[in-house]
Design an enzyme around this catalytic site. Structure first.
Site, PDB file in Angstrom:
ATOM      1  N   LYS A 246      34.172  48.274  39.838  1.00 48.85           N
ATOM      2  CA  LYS A 246      35.291  49.210  39.129  1.00 48.85           C
ATOM      3  C   LYS A 246      35.788  48.822  38.047  1.00 48.85           C
ATOM      4  O   LYS A 246      36.126  49.819  37.389  1.00 48.85           O
ATOM      5  CB  LYS A 246      36.239  49.452  40.482  1.00 48.85           C
ATOM      6  CG  LYS A 246      37.002  48.487  40.650  1.00 48.85           C
ATOM      7  CD  LYS A 246      38.353  48.136  39.884  1.00 48.85           C
ATOM      8  CE  LYS A 246      39.089  46.734  40.627  1.00 48.85           C
ATOM      9  NZ  LYS A 246      40.213  46.244  39.746  1.00 48.85           N
TER      10      LYS A 246
ATOM     11  N   ALA B  15      49.547  43.735  39.928  1.00 49.98           N
ATOM     12  CA  ALA B  15      50.472  42.673  40.137  1.00 49.98           C
ATOM     13  C   ALA B  15      51.580  43.003  39.698  1.00 49.98           C
ATOM     14  O   ALA B  15      52.629  42.592  40.342  1.00 49.98           O
ATOM     15  CB  ALA B  15      49.877  41.539  39.391  1.00 49.98           C
TER      16      ALA B  15
ATOM     17  N   LYS C  66      38.311  39.556  42.025  1.00 48.36           N
ATOM     18  CA  LYS C  66      37.107  40.586  41.931  1.00 48.36           C
ATOM     19  C   LYS C  66      36.153  40.328  40.740  1.00 48.36           C
ATOM     20  O   LYS C  66      36.396  40.045  39.798  1.00 48.36           O
ATOM     21  CB  LYS C  66      37.823  41.850  41.648  1.00 48.36           C
ATOM     22  CG  LYS C  66      39.075  42.252  42.811  1.00 48.36           C
ATOM     23  CD  LYS C  66      39.877  43.469  42.212  1.00 48.36           C
ATOM     24  CE  LYS C  66      40.786  43.906  43.221  1.00 48.36           C
ATOM     25  NZ  LYS C  66      41.423  44.969  42.906  1.00 48.36           N
TER      26      LYS C  66
ATOM     27  N   GLY D 215      41.962  45.895  46.762  1.00 45.76           N
ATOM     28  CA  GLY D 215      42.504  47.329  46.854  1.00 45.76           C
ATOM     29  C   GLY D 215      43.199  47.602  45.593  1.00 45.76           C
ATOM     30  O   GLY D 215      43.181  46.943  44.655  1.00 45.76           O
TER      31      GLY D 215
ATOM     32  N   THR E 232      42.521  51.499  38.422  1.00 45.45           N
ATOM     33  CA  THR E 232      42.148  50.772  37.391  1.00 45.45           C
ATOM     34  C   THR E 232      41.700  51.563  36.256  1.00 45.45           C
ATOM     35  O   THR E 232      41.792  51.311  35.008  1.00 45.45           O
ATOM     36  CB  THR E 232      40.848  49.879  37.842  1.00 45.45           C
ATOM     37  OG1 THR E 232      41.080  49.367  39.139  1.00 45.45           O
ATOM     38  CG2 THR E 232      40.540  48.850  36.934  1.00 45.45           C
TER      39      THR E 232
END
Length: 336
Positions: free
Chosen positions: A189, A138, A106, A134, A246
């Site tokens: 984001k 992890a 990302k 999405g 996040t």
């Protein structure tokens, strides 16, 4: 079952390897670091970045890029975004014509303002690309916790192929044609998550977090739509979904770095303490440049950039956000 090359052996690459190998696919993992490869081949665990997640002994790791690429049905590029271009450039001689490559990182490149799939296509013109992103930590994927994600491609067939490769009882995959919007949401984001972490580090509470999330997605959507993305993307998993997870979770390296910055540490000190690549630090400058290019107001992103680039006091940044000119919440609403 598919033969898959996983380019990147960090926490996310390892988690995806765990998911894919449990689906019965054969995964070859590539890392540039010999010690990382040795660890995966002998311990079958990424002890430094994803401890506790055991990979099947069938998973092979290598520093040989050609070995990781040759004969594979699918390639997944999961290195941190600052290394996407250099890795793609090294991959090019071994990638066959019309090979499908999935971008699983990302970010937006600061110098060029390109998304990661655009970088891959520029460096490896003979390939096809897709994107996978999405709200997916992890640490939770590696423990088999139910997760939903999106496979995006300009080709419906490629998106469905990636969906079929990954889909399982704990990993639900949706498809989308909005590759640009998905990547803008995924990159930006991280910048808002830095702001959320800074607010936590300053000792602010849930009210502040909620304001940052909702106004943050408004900024991301305004900019993403101006760039060509779709509003539906920013209200979905790769928009508000990814932003919530996040901003709210301690699994988020961006939020953790933000907390440290809010507590008075420099961005460099924060990244060193987090001990992993903090994507938002690299994406913030690109996001600010994109807002200027497209003439879009992004006050949260602008303040994060001032904290990161100019050393602005985080408390001053929050005050400046609160004291901006009065606004209506949505320009789509009006009094009759």
């Amino acid at each position: 079952m598919a033969e898959i090359g996983m380019l990147g052996a960090g926490s996310w690459g390892t988690a995806l390897t765990f998911e894919l190998s449990n689906r019965g696919h054969h995964v070859t993992v590539w890392s540039i670091a010999q010690d990382e490869v040795d660890m995966l081949n002998t311990e079958h665990e990424q002890k430094a970045k994803l401890p506790g997640v055991r990979l099947p002994v069938e998973v092979q790791a290598t520093t040989d890029l050609q070995k990781a690429i040759d004969g594979k049905d699918l390639l997944i590029l999961a290195v941190p975004s600052p290394f996407t271009r250099s890795t793609a450039r090294s991959m090019k001689p071994y990638v066959k014509e019309n090979q499908l490559i999935v971008s699983a990182a990302k970010g937006i490149e600061a110098d060029t303002l390109l998304t990661l799939t655009q970088i891959i296509e520029e460096e490896i013109p003979q390939c096809r690309t897709a994107v996978l992103c999405g709200p997916t930590h992890a640490e939770e994927v590696g423990r088999g916790m139910p997760t939903a994600i999106v496979a995006g491609s300009r080709s419906r067939e490629d998106a469905v192929y990636v969906q079929d490769i990954f889909m399982s009882e704990v990993f639900r995959v949706y498809t989308s044609p909005d590759v640009l919007g998905m990547q803008v949401g995924a990159a930006l984001k991280n910048v808002v998550a830095l702001a959320a972490g800074i607010a936590d580090g300053l000792g602010y509470g849930d009210n502040t977090k909620a304001a940052l999330i909702t106004r943050g997605i408004a900024e991301i959507a305004r900019l993403g739509i101006a760039m060509g993305g779709r509003m539906e993307t920013f209200t979905g998993l790769t928009g508000i979904g990814d932003l919530i997870v996040t901003c709210a979770s301690m699994h988020s390296r961006n939020r953790r770095a933000g907390i440290l910055i809010g507590q008075g540490k420099s961005p460099e000190e924060a990244m060193k303490e987090v001990q992993q690549v903090v994507e938002g630090v690299f994406s913030a400058k690109a996001a600010h440049q994109l807002s200027i290019k497209f003439g879009i107001e992004t006050p949260i992103i602008d303040q994060v950039c001032q904290v990161l680039e100019d050393g602005k006091n985080p408390a001053d940044a929050v005050r400046d956000l609160m004291l901006r000119d009065k606004k209506i919440e949505s320009n789509a609403l009006d009094w009759k």
